[in-house]
Design a protein around this motif. Structure first.
Motif, PDB file in Angstrom:
ATOM      1  N   CYS A   9     -10.889  -9.680   8.095  1.00 14.51           N
ATOM      2  CA  CYS A   9      -9.432  -9.490   8.129  1.00 14.51           C
ATOM      3  C   CYS A   9      -8.859  -9.372   6.721  1.00 14.51           C
ATOM      4  O   CYS A   9      -8.027  -8.508   6.447  1.00 14.51           O
ATOM      5  N   THR A  10      -9.300 -10.221   5.826  1.00 14.82           N
ATOM      6  CA  THR A  10      -8.820 -10.183   4.443  1.00 14.82           C
ATOM      7  C   THR A  10      -9.199  -8.873   3.776  1.00 14.82           C
ATOM      8  O   THR A  10      -8.378  -8.242   3.103  1.00 14.82           O
ATOM      9  N   PHE A  11     -10.421  -8.449   3.959  1.00 14.47           N
ATOM     10  CA  PHE A  11     -10.898  -7.199   3.364  1.00 14.47           C
ATOM     11  C   PHE A  11     -10.098  -6.010   3.898  1.00 14.47           C
ATOM     12  O   PHE A  11      -9.703  -5.123   3.141  1.00 14.47           O
ATOM     13  N   THR A  12      -9.838  -6.000   5.188  1.00 14.07           N
ATOM     14  CA  THR A  12      -9.065  -4.920   5.802  1.00 14.07           C
ATOM     15  C   THR A  12      -7.655  -4.875   5.225  1.00 14.07           C
ATOM     16  O   THR A  12      -7.143  -3.792   4.905  1.00 14.07           O
ATOM     17  N   LEU A  13      -7.012  -6.006   5.084  1.00 15.86           N
ATOM     18  CA  LEU A  13      -5.667  -6.052   4.515  1.00 15.86           C
ATOM     19  C   LEU A  13      -5.644  -5.564   3.076  1.00 15.86           C
ATOM     20  O   LEU A  13      -4.711  -4.876   2.655  1.00 15.86           O
ATOM     21  N   LEU A  14      -6.663  -5.900   2.321  1.00 15.04           N
ATOM     22  CA  LEU A  14      -6.737  -5.440   0.932  1.00 15.04           C
ATOM     23  C   LEU A  14      -6.895  -3.925   0.853  1.00 15.04           C
ATOM     24  O   LEU A  14      -6.337  -3.284  -0.033  1.00 15.04           O
ATOM     25  N   LEU A  15      -7.653  -3.358   1.766  1.00  8.99           N
ATOM     26  CA  LEU A  15      -7.832  -1.900   1.779  1.00  8.99           C
ATOM     27  C   LEU A  15      -6.552  -1.184   2.172  1.00  8.99           C
ATOM     28  O   LEU A  15      -6.249  -0.105   1.665  1.00  8.99           O
ATOM     29  N   LEU A  16      -5.789  -1.767   3.082  1.00  8.64           N
ATOM     30  CA  LEU A  16      -4.570  -1.121   3.570  1.00  8.64           C
ATOM     31  C   LEU A  16      -3.353  -1.375   2.682  1.00  8.64           C
ATOM     32  O   LEU A  16      -2.346  -0.695   2.801  1.00  8.64           O
ATOM     33  N   SER A  17      -3.444  -2.321   1.795  1.00  7.23           N
ATOM     34  CA  SER A  17      -2.309  -2.703   0.967  1.00  7.23           C
ATOM     35  C   SER A  17      -1.676  -1.539   0.208  1.00  7.23           C
ATOM     36  O   SER A  17      -0.456  -1.373   0.236  1.00  7.23           O
ATOM     37  N   PRO A  18      -2.423  -0.673  -0.483  1.00  6.60           N
ATOM     38  CA  PRO A  18      -1.789   0.447  -1.193  1.00  6.60           C
ATOM     39  C   PRO A  18      -1.070   1.399  -0.248  1.00  6.60           C
ATOM     40  O   PRO A  18      -0.007   1.924  -0.575  1.00  6.60           O
ATOM     41  N   GLN A  19      -1.624   1.620   0.928  1.00 14.30           N
ATOM     42  CA  GLN A  19      -0.984   2.506   1.895  1.00 14.30           C
ATOM     43  C   GLN A  19       0.326   1.906   2.373  1.00 14.30           C
ATOM     44  O   GLN A  19       1.321   2.606   2.517  1.00 14.30           O
ATOM     45  N   ILE A  20       0.338   0.620   2.620  1.00 19.30           N
ATOM     46  CA  ILE A  20       1.549  -0.052   3.076  1.00 19.30           C
ATOM     47  C   ILE A  20       2.608  -0.017   1.981  1.00 19.30           C
ATOM     48  O   ILE A  20       3.774   0.249   2.249  1.00 19.30           O
ATOM     49  N   GLN A  21       2.208  -0.246   0.748  1.00 14.48           N
ATOM     50  CA  GLN A  21       3.155  -0.220  -0.361  1.00 14.48           C
ATOM     51  C   GLN A  21       3.752   1.161  -0.555  1.00 14.48           C
ATOM     52  O   GLN A  21       4.945   1.300  -0.791  1.00 14.48           O
ATOM     53  N   ALA A  22       2.930   2.214  -0.467  1.00 11.67           N
ATOM     54  CA  ALA A  22       3.429   3.578  -0.613  1.00 11.67           C
ATOM     55  C   ALA A  22       4.397   3.912   0.513  1.00 11.67           C
ATOM     56  O   ALA A  22       5.448   4.507   0.291  1.00 11.67           O
ATOM     57  N   SER A  23       4.041   3.495   1.711  1.00  6.98           N
ATOM     58  CA  SER A  23       4.908   3.727   2.857  1.00  6.98           C
ATOM     59  C   SER A  23       6.238   3.019   2.680  1.00  6.98           C
ATOM     60  O   SER A  23       7.301   3.574   2.956  1.00  6.98           O
ATOM     61  N   THR A  24       6.189   1.790   2.208  1.00  8.42           N
ATOM     62  CA  THR A  24       7.412   1.026   1.995  1.00  8.42           C
ATOM     63  C   THR A  24       8.274   1.658   0.915  1.00  8.42           C
ATOM     64  O   THR A  24       9.492   1.731   1.055  1.00  8.42           O
ATOM     65  N   ALA A  25       7.664   2.141  -0.152  1.00  4.27           N
ATOM     66  CA  ALA A  25       8.422   2.794  -1.221  1.00  4.27           C
ATOM     67  C   ALA A  25       9.130   4.035  -0.697  1.00  4.27           C
ATOM     68  O   ALA A  25      10.299   4.271  -1.017  1.00  4.27           O
ATOM     69  N   CYS A  26       8.447   4.809   0.124  1.00  4.29           N
ATOM     70  CA  CYS A  26       9.059   6.002   0.707  1.00  4.29           C
ATOM     71  C   CYS A  26      10.205   5.616   1.646  1.00  4.29           C
ATOM     72  O   CYS A  26      11.262   6.228   1.610  1.00  4.29           O
ATOM     73  N   GLN A  27       9.983   4.602   2.438  1.00  2.00           N
ATOM     74  CA  GLN A  27      11.029   4.159   3.361  1.00  2.00           C
ATOM     75  C   GLN A  27      12.241   3.631   2.598  1.00  2.00           C
ATOM     76  O   GLN A  27      13.379   3.917   2.981  1.00  2.00           O
ATOM     77  N   ASP A  28      11.996   2.910   1.529  1.00  2.00           N
ATOM     78  CA  ASP A  28      13.100   2.397   0.717  1.00  2.00           C
ATOM     79  C   ASP A  28      13.903   3.536   0.112  1.00  2.00           C
ATOM     80  O   ASP A  28      15.134   3.506   0.101  1.00  2.00           O
ATOM     81  N   LYS A  29      13.218   4.533  -0.388  1.00  2.00           N
ATOM     82  CA  LYS A  29      13.894   5.693  -0.982  1.00  2.00           C
ATOM     83  C   LYS A  29      14.727   6.413   0.089  1.00  2.00           C
ATOM     84  O   LYS A  29      15.881   6.770  -0.149  1.00  2.00           O
ATOM     85  N   GLN A  30      14.142   6.623   1.263  1.00  2.00           N
ATOM     86  CA  GLN A  30      14.856   7.297   2.347  1.00  2.00           C
ATOM     87  C   GLN A  30      16.072   6.493   2.789  1.00  2.00           C
ATOM     88  O   GLN A  30      17.147   7.047   3.007  1.00  2.00           O
TER      89      GLN A  30
END
Length: 83
Positions: A9-30
């Motif tokens: 679970c920890t490893f999976t979250l670490l792999l997905l973290s950059p994708q989640i951050q990029a998604s959040t940045a785009c959502q914040d901008k929108q």
């Protein structure tokens, strides 16, 4: 929960973290652009509304393109906005 499950679970979250951050940045901008559109509508500023709608379209397009490009190349997601 055993150690192995926790590790996976920890490893999976670490792999997905950059994708989640990029998604959040785009959502914040929108969301910021949408907030500005609502403000411009309240003040009947059509030129501002038109410009912001164009900006919103570009942000949505670039976020998708960047996401798609990174998923194909295997790179971590980066959110950049060029003008």
């Amino acid at each position: 929960m055993n150690y192995r499950t926790l590790l996976v679970c920890t490893f999976t979250l670490l792999l997905l973290s950059p994708q989640i951050q990029a998604s959040t940045a785009c959502q914040d901008k929108q969301q910021g652009i949408l907030r500005e559109i609502n403000y411009a509508k309240k003040h009947h500023n059509q030129r501002r509304i038109d410009g912001l709608n164009k900006a919103l379209t570009e942000v949505r397009s670039r976020c998708r393109e960047e996401s798609h490009r990174n998923s194909l190349s295997g790179e971590k997601h980066k959110t950049t906005y060029t003008r």
